[in-house]
Design a protein around this motif. Structure first.
Motif, PDB file in Angstrom:
ATOM      1  N   GLU A 221       0.852  -1.188   0.000  1.00  0.00           N
ATOM      2  CA  GLU A 221       0.000   0.000   0.000  1.00  0.00           C
ATOM      3  C   GLU A 221       0.882   1.229   0.000  1.00  0.00           C
ATOM      4  OE1 GLU A 221      -2.297   0.667   3.616  1.00  0.00           O
ATOM      5  OE2 GLU A 221      -1.014  -0.721   4.694  1.00  0.00           O
ATOM      6  N   ASN A 226      -4.459   3.015   0.191  1.00  0.00           N
ATOM      7  CA  ASN A 226      -4.365   1.697  -0.440  1.00  0.00           C
ATOM      8  C   ASN A 226      -4.006   1.860  -1.914  1.00  0.00           C
ATOM      9  OD1 ASN A 226      -6.823   1.036   1.839  1.00  0.00           O
ATOM     10  ND2 ASN A 226      -5.075  -0.349   1.695  1.00  0.00           N
ATOM     11  N   PHE A 228      -4.282   0.477  -6.002  1.00  0.00           N
ATOM     12  CA  PHE A 228      -4.952  -0.257  -7.082  1.00  0.00           C
ATOM     13  C   PHE A 228      -4.130  -0.123  -8.356  1.00  0.00           C
ATOM     14  CE2 PHE A 228      -8.557   0.314  -4.299  1.00  0.00           C
ATOM     15  CZ  PHE A 228      -9.412  -0.748  -4.577  1.00  0.00           C
ATOM     16  N   THR A 241      -6.123  -5.089  -6.594  1.00  0.00           N
ATOM     17  CA  THR A 241      -5.616  -4.497  -5.354  1.00  0.00           C
ATOM     18  C   THR A 241      -5.109  -5.634  -4.474  1.00  0.00           C
ATOM     19  OG1 THR A 241      -6.122  -2.911  -3.577  1.00  0.00           O
ATOM     20  CG2 THR A 241      -7.854  -4.492  -4.094  1.00  0.00           C
ATOM     21  N   ARG A 254     -10.848   2.048  -0.186  1.00  0.00           N
ATOM     22  CA  ARG A 254     -10.592   0.816  -0.950  1.00  0.00           C
ATOM     23  C   ARG A 254     -11.897   0.039  -1.120  1.00  0.00           C
ATOM     24  NH1 ARG A 254      -9.868  -4.505   0.377  1.00  0.00           N
ATOM     25  NH2 ARG A 254      -8.248  -5.700  -0.689  1.00  0.00           N
ATOM     26  N   GLU A 270      -8.577  -9.261  -5.897  1.00  0.00           N
ATOM     27  CA  GLU A 270      -7.721  -8.984  -4.738  1.00  0.00           C
ATOM     28  C   GLU A 270      -6.628 -10.040  -4.767  1.00  0.00           C
ATOM     29  OE1 GLU A 270      -9.784  -7.850  -1.043  1.00  0.00           O
ATOM     30  OE2 GLU A 270     -11.629  -8.119  -2.183  1.00  0.00           O
TER      31      GLU A 270
END
Ligand code: PLP
Ligand code: COI
Length: 348
Positions: A221, A226, A228, A241, A254, A270
């Motif tokens: 992160e 966070n 992406f 992510t 997020r 994820e």
């Protein structure tokens, strides 16, 4: 630098405060009710435990002036209350009584509603905090605590005021390892990160891009946001992510972005993201963005590393980032249907 400063009101982040705070104390095993007070300096003992051992947690949420009506919308207060409780438990601090966090935030925003700014890109940043203030040097959990909520009219989170950010990845410091405190919001996480932030700033970057602690291979992160990435383009674009494996803060922005992306029909995965993939200009990563309450959705312009690698992701926000950034602004300002529990309304 091709980036332009965003239109703003020059408030910056966290420099101005509203007229009031809300406070409560925990003594003899119980929380007092909270009270609304003037924003003024606090008195505390030089032996207050937080000064020595850093037993402190905080939250961050925002109130936005709605576009259509004269209302103030507090975003995801109930989720912040839950994360605050989780942080408290991890740090051996007493969770608040049910409902107190949201009531305290609401009371402060009602009192200072006139100070919620309305210019595009501005909002009221709300900062709940709990600290150990028993006067003692004993090395054990404190038995006395203060809970405070303060608020700050803000616009751009980044000191540079840039609308796109540069991030620096290095291997000298780590943020979090499994079993540590990386997935809660304790003050110590940020204290331990200051040296890395200074490194990032020394490289003319806005933020740290944290890597996994074991191998320094995967992106985890950003310093306060966070991460992406977008893989592929147009109809094939998908959003990735890193999963919440215990070392990453489970950000509410997020979670919001995942929901908004789902509404747009985008595939969201994820899964681990290797730094090498992000740095590869011929690889599938076409966009990178950061997201958090303070920063909103912040497109990444460039990534640098301590080994001298560098990739310019783009001089302008990519299409997926722009779409999700606009949806995020819309949902926080009451222009897009929120999920149940996302918005607490206050008369403006
Ligand atoms: N990661 C870190 C380390 C943070 O400090 C923050 C900010 O709170 C976030 C992620 C984003 O979390 P949220 O979207 O809940 O603000
Ligand atoms: C937030 O986004 O609310 C944060 O807490 C990040 C930072 C200001 C510490």
């Amino acid at each position: 630098m091709t980036q332009q400063p965003p239109a703003g009101t020059g408030l910056g982040f966290g420099a101005l405060f509203t007229k009031h705070v809300v406070s409560a104390r925990y003594v003899a095993g119980a929380w007092s009710g909270f009270e609304l007070r003037a924003f003024e300096d606090l008195r505390f003992s030089p032996a207050a435990m937080v000064m020595h051992y850093g037993q402190a947690i905080f939250e961050g949420l925002k109130a936005f002036r709605s576009t259509a009506a004269d209302e103030v919308l507090i975003f995801r207060a109930a989720d912040c209350a839950r994360r605050f409780d989780r942080s408290a438990t991890r740090m051996a601090m007493p969770p608040l009584p049910a409902g107190m966090f949201v009531d305290a935030v609401r009371t402060l925003v009602e009192a200072d509603a006139a100070e919620v700014p309305s210019a595009p890109g501005s909002s009221l940043y709300i900062r709940p905090v709990m600290v150990a203030d028993e006067p003692s040097l004993a090395v054990r959990p404190s038995i006395e605590f203060s809970f405070l909520v303060l608020a700050s009219p803000v616009d751009s989170f980044f000191a540079s005021g840039r609308s796109m950010i540069d991030a620096y990845a290095q291997r000298d410091h780590i943020r979090a390892a499994l079993g540590g405190t990386g997935d809660v919001k304790c003050a110590g996480n940020y204290a331990g990160a200051m040296a890395a932030k200074a490194d990032a700033q020394a490289h003319n970057c806005d933020e740290v891009l944290w890597l996994d602690a074991r191998e320094h291979r995967d992106v985890e992160e950003f310093g306060a946001m966070n991460c992406f990435v977008v893989r592929g383009e147009d109809d094939h674009a998908e959003l990735i992510t890193p999963g919440l494996g215990g070392t990453i803060l489970p950000g509410h922005t997020r979670a919001t972005v995942i929901t908004l992306a789902g509404r747009r029909g985008l595939t969201v995965r994820e899964e681990p993201i290797e730094l090498s993939q992000v740095l590869d200009p011929y690889g599938p990563v076409s966009e990178v963005f950061a997201c958090g309450t303070a920063a909103g959705v912040a497109p990444v312009h460039r990534i640098l590393t301590d080994t001298g690698e560098e990739r310019t992701i783009g001089d302008r926000p990519g299409p997926v980032t722009s779409l999700l950034a606009a949806d995020y602004v819309a949902v926080t300002h009451g222009e897009l249907e929120p999920e149940p529990d996302w918005i607490t309304k206050i008369a403006g």
